[in-house]
Design an enzyme around this catalytic site. Structure first.
Site, PDB file in Angstrom:
ATOM      1  N   SER A  16      61.690 121.444  48.815  1.00  0.00           N
ATOM      2  CA  SER A  16      60.375 121.015  48.345  1.00  0.00           C
ATOM      3  C   SER A  16      59.268 121.375  49.333  1.00  0.00           C
ATOM      4  CB  SER A  16      60.394 119.501  48.107  1.00  0.00           C
ATOM      5  OG  SER A  16      59.106 119.013  47.831  1.00  0.00           O
ATOM      6  N   MET A  73      69.959 116.164  59.120  1.00  0.00           N
ATOM      7  CA  MET A  73      71.301 116.123  59.670  1.00  0.00           C
ATOM      8  C   MET A  73      71.939 117.494  59.863  1.00  0.00           C
ATOM      9  SD  MET A  73      71.145 113.047  60.233  1.00  0.00           S
ATOM     10  CE  MET A  73      72.735 112.792  60.999  1.00  0.00           C
ATOM     11  N   HIS A  97      59.311 116.654  60.809  1.00  0.00           N
ATOM     12  CA  HIS A  97      59.714 115.275  61.117  1.00  0.00           C
ATOM     13  C   HIS A  97      60.339 115.292  62.502  1.00  0.00           C
ATOM     14  CE1 HIS A  97      61.022 111.211  60.762  1.00  0.00           C
ATOM     15  NE2 HIS A  97      62.289 111.462  60.468  1.00  0.00           N
ATOM     16  N   GLU A 184      59.927 103.985  55.364  1.00  0.00           N
ATOM     17  CA  GLU A 184      60.989 104.245  54.391  1.00  0.00           C
ATOM     18  C   GLU A 184      61.913 103.043  54.234  1.00  0.00           C
ATOM     19  OE1 GLU A 184      61.422 109.069  55.252  1.00  0.00           O
ATOM     20  OE2 GLU A 184      62.835 107.647  56.118  1.00  0.00           O
TER      21      GLU A 184
END
EC number: 1.1.1.86
Length: 333
Positions: A16, A73, A97, A184
């Site tokens: 995305s 990850m 991030h 989150e």
């Protein structure tokens, strides 16, 4: 940076955010190469969008700036085995991030500039706003400034995404990582999901129809969140009835009380001291046994079956559901 000194950019990952970044940067005049695994799930999409697609190890060799836009990850292994051995001396490494860098899972080479640029919106919105001449606000940070130009790299990249058309705010890797995880877990995903499920259970256990409970605690949530998004909590209160306002004032603090806030602080502490990240890495390395168990429990919650039946009759959702069929998560390179 002037046009003749714009960095050559390698985008690693084409989910995305990766797709939106690559398209916006190219349309802003940058030389963009996309690095993906041969035969990977997004290779054909990137090629159809007109990009030169090569292996990540090749994409980074000549790049002045390498943007790692793959899932958290897989980044450590990708950096250690593919990116670090092949990035040219003095290049800039960019993240969207800060998790891996802030918690020392990735230790960047000393010769590299290391920055963060994070648009505050999903990839589809980043692209759509750019195409109509606007932009999504971005935050940026500098972790390592070897060249003395790291901040310039970050601002140039954010501008290429369209962020300068809206707002660009400076932060740190620590602040971005910890606040993003907290939002989150305590509010946007974990907090909201648990609140909705609990509200549904309370109504159904009290004898109300599941369909009515679904409408009251989940379906109508969008109406409220849209008002939050447009003008904050006070705007929402302006658009609901006085009865709803009074209920907000007297009952909201009964649900979200000092004890809730204290537990939210505990969640933040676990994020800050690395406990959450340590547990998440261990869970991932173990093959996600608890993650899969939790996911299955959510899938089996009664609200899901009720919602599926009700949404099937909401014909206006058909187009949205088709658009959402593509995975929201970024794909591995």
């Amino acid at each position: 940076m002037s046009n003749d000194t714009q960095p050559k950019i390698a985008i690693i990952g084409y989910g995305s955010q990766g797709r939106a970044h690559a398209l916006n940067l190219r349309d802003s005049g940058f030389d963009v190469t996309v690095g993906l695994r041969a035969g990977g799930p997004t290779e054909a999409k990137a090629q159809a969008d007109g990009f030169i697609v090569v292996a990540p190890s090749e994409a980074v060799k000549s790049a002045d700036l390498v943007a790692i836009l793959t899932p958290d990850m897989v980044q450590k292994k990708l950096y250690e085995e593919v990116i670090a051995p092949n990035m040219k001396q003095g290049a800039c490494l960019l993240f969207a991030h800060g998790l891996n860098v802030h918690f020392d899972m990735i230790k960047p080479r000393a010769d590299l500039d290391v920055v963060l640029v994070a648009p505050k919106g999903p990839g589809a919105l980043v692209r759509r706003e750019y195409e109509i001449g606007r932009g999504v606000p971005c935050i940026y940070a500098v972790y390592q400034d070897t060249s003395g130009k790291a901040e310039q790299f970050a601002l140039t990249y954010a501008g290429g995404l369209g962020g300068a058309r809206a707002n660009i705010i400076k932060t740190t890797f620590k602040e971005e990582t910890e606040t993003d995880l907290f939002g989150e877990q305590a509010v946007l995903c974990g907090g909201a999901s648990s609140l909705v499920q609990a509200g549904f259970e309370v109504l159904v256990e009290a004898g109300y129809q599941p369909e009515i409970a679904y409408y009251e605690v989940l379906h109508e949530l969008k109406l409220i969140v849209d008002l939050f998004y447009e003008g904050g909590i006070t705007r929402m209160l302006e658009f609901v009835s006085e009865t709803a306002q009074y209920g907000d004032y007297v009952s909201g603090p009964r649900v979200i009380d000092a004890g809730t806030k204290a537990r939210m602080k505990d969640v933040l502490t676990d994020i800050q001291n690395g406990t959450f990240t340590k547990n998440w890495v261990a869970e991932y390395d173990a093959g996600l046994p608890n993650y899969n168990k939790f996911k299955q429990a959510d899938l089996e919650h009664p609200i899901e079956e009720v919602g599926k039946k009700l949404r099937a009759k909401m014909v206006w959702l058909n187009g949205q559901q088709q658009a959402a069929a593509a995975p929201a998560n970024q794909q591995a390179a």
